[in-house]
Design a protein around this motif. Structure first.
Motif, PDB file in Angstrom:
ATOM      1  N   ALA A 244       0.854  -1.188   0.000  1.00  0.00           N
ATOM      2  CA  ALA A 244       0.000   0.000   0.000  1.00  0.00           C
ATOM      3  C   ALA A 244       0.885   1.231   0.000  1.00  0.00           C
ATOM      4  N   GLU A 245       0.398   2.294  -0.612  1.00  0.00           N
ATOM      5  CA  GLU A 245       1.145   3.553  -0.654  1.00  0.00           C
ATOM      6  C   GLU A 245       0.213   4.715  -0.332  1.00  0.00           C
ATOM      7  N   VAL A 246       0.770   5.725   0.339  1.00  0.00           N
ATOM      8  CA  VAL A 246       0.064   6.978   0.567  1.00  0.00           C
ATOM      9  C   VAL A 246       1.008   8.119   0.249  1.00  0.00           C
ATOM     10  N   THR A 247       0.447   9.248  -0.161  1.00  0.00           N
ATOM     11  CA  THR A 247       1.244  10.396  -0.556  1.00  0.00           C
ATOM     12  C   THR A 247       1.132  11.493   0.478  1.00  0.00           C
ATOM     13  N   GLY A 248       2.282  11.965   0.954  1.00  0.00           N
ATOM     14  CA  GLY A 248       2.325  13.097   1.864  1.00  0.00           C
ATOM     15  C   GLY A 248       2.632  14.367   1.102  1.00  0.00           C
ATOM     16  N   ALA A 249       2.944  15.419   1.826  1.00  0.00           N
ATOM     17  CA  ALA A 249       3.193  16.718   1.210  1.00  0.00           C
ATOM     18  C   ALA A 249       4.439  16.691   0.333  1.00  0.00           C
ATOM     19  N   VAL A 250       5.511  16.042   0.777  1.00  0.00           N
ATOM     20  CA  VAL A 250       6.772  16.077   0.031  1.00  0.00           C
ATOM     21  C   VAL A 250       7.338  14.686  -0.246  1.00  0.00           C
ATOM     22  N   SER A 251       6.662  13.636   0.189  1.00  0.00           N
ATOM     23  CA  SER A 251       7.199  12.305  -0.021  1.00  0.00           C
ATOM     24  C   SER A 251       6.081  11.283  -0.019  1.00  0.00           C
ATOM     25  N   GLU A 252       6.463  10.058  -0.352  1.00  0.00           N
ATOM     26  CA  GLU A 252       5.522   8.960  -0.339  1.00  0.00           C
ATOM     27  C   GLU A 252       5.937   7.941   0.716  1.00  0.00           C
ATOM     28  N   ARG A 253       4.967   7.246   1.218  1.00  0.00           N
ATOM     29  CA  ARG A 253       5.240   6.155   2.147  1.00  0.00           C
ATOM     30  C   ARG A 253       4.611   4.887   1.614  1.00  0.00           C
ATOM     31  N   GLY A 254       5.386   3.835   1.679  1.00  0.00           N
ATOM     32  CA  GLY A 254       4.892   2.547   1.236  1.00  0.00           C
ATOM     33  C   GLY A 254       4.901   1.564   2.384  1.00  0.00           C
TER      34      GLY A 254
END
Length: 338
Positions: free
Chosen positions: A106-116
């Motif tokens: 799963a991935e989510v997008t933050g303000a300046v980066s992504e987290r997987g």
């Protein structure tokens, strides 16, 4: 309640709709090193995941279009290829069986980066003349943070599979307990027979700080519980100095009051119902994570189907995962418009 370690970014309970027509292949990379004198050269897979249609959701392209992870080459075929890549001509003829519980991205997008997020849970058995003996288990969740996490996420997923298989190739089963193929298909029910929570109809009153204490039915402490319109409104304890303190629902995992079991989430208390030897509840729950956290799967909930929510506005029907106490989201409860 247990502090579920995940970070607040986006609400995407509509994740699947956005990814309906897009897919991304997960091809397990072949290992770079071989292991000599492996006892095993064959492997079968039992896919025991809640949802076998895909392996979660990742993001594609500059606009982060969401896509379901669906391997082009079936996972069992890839796993046999990995085993062949791990072994050499010295390998024995023994067989393995992998009982897959979860493999999800799963991935989510933050303000300046992504987290997987990558979640892998499985049991590995050795085939002994048609019966199976357990070799080992894995139950792990990892979070990766970067500008573009998909490749790193898939690479880590491949390496975890290599490592898990590789560390068992020269091992014989430590336990004499044997299971049939049908036993493994129904392993959840075999495991539940060893868990007091699933074998009793009389739940012990008290506060349970963790799933471990809850499934053992050994409360961590007692408390005064107040109800309002049939729901828990307040819980108080008396500390060692005699001072009365109010507990929050996120200070515990569950509570039993007058023989009725309630799950505790950040949003309050929800009555559990037992049906077909599983526990269900309808309510809200969220997942949070700290930067750079490597999360044990026992602390992970909500990942099933790729649903990581930072602020759940809807109620969901959820099931308790008997292995680790996580909350498996089954469906959103849609309230008809008035």
């Amino acid at each position: 309640m247990l502090k579920y370690i995940f970070s607040s970014f986006l609400v995407f309970s509509s994740l699947f709709a956005a990814a309906q027509n897009r897919t991304r292949d997960f091809a397990i990379t072949l290992p770079e090193q071989r292991i000599s004198n492996s006892l095993y050269s064959r492997i079968l897979v039992i896919d025991g995941r809640f949802d076998t249609s895909h392996m979660g959701v990742v993001q594609m392209g500059a606009f982060n279009a969401r896509a379901k992870v669906i391997p082009v080459v079936p996972f069992p075929v890839q796993l046999q290829n990995v085993l062949q890549g791990l072994t050499d001509s010295s390998a024995g003829a023994g067989g393995l069986l992998l009982h897959l519980h979860q493999l999800s991205f799963a991935e989510v997008t933050g303000a300046v980066s992504e987290r997987g997020y990558y979640y892998f849970s499985a049991d590995l058995y050795a085939n002994n003349n048609g019966s199976y003996q357990k070799l080992g288990s894995i139950d792990t969740v990892v979070m990766i943070k970067s500008m573009d996490v998909t490749k790193a996420l898939f690479r880590h997923g491949s390496n975890t599979i290599h490592s898990f298989l590789g560390q068992h190739l020269q091992r014989k089963p430590a336990s004499e307990e044997r299971f049939s193929y049908d036993d493994i298909l129904h392993m959840a029910e075999i495991e539940k027979k060893k868990i007091k929570l699933y074998t009793t109809d009389a739940y012990v009153n008290g506060i349970y700080n963790s799933y471990t204490s809850f499934f053992s039915q050994v409360p961590d402490r007692q408390a005064t519980v107040e109800l309002k319109k049939g729901n828990i409104s307040k819980i108080r304890i008396t500390d060692s100095t005699g001072k009365v303190q109010k507990l929050s629902s996120d200070d515990m995992y569950a509570v039993v009051h007058e023989g009725i079991a309630y799950i505790a989430t950040e949003y309050g208390y929800y009555m559990l119902r037992k049906e077909n030897n599983d526990f269900y509840f309808i309510g809200k729950a969220k997942v949070t994570a700290s930067t750079g956290s490597v999360v044990a799967a026992s602390m992970f909930f909500g990942v099933i189907g790729g649903l990581i929510a930072s602020n759940a506005h809807s109620d969901f029907e959820m099931k308790i995962d008997h292995r680790n106490g996580g909350f498996v989201r089954l469906r959103e409860i849609v309230v008809p418009a008035q």
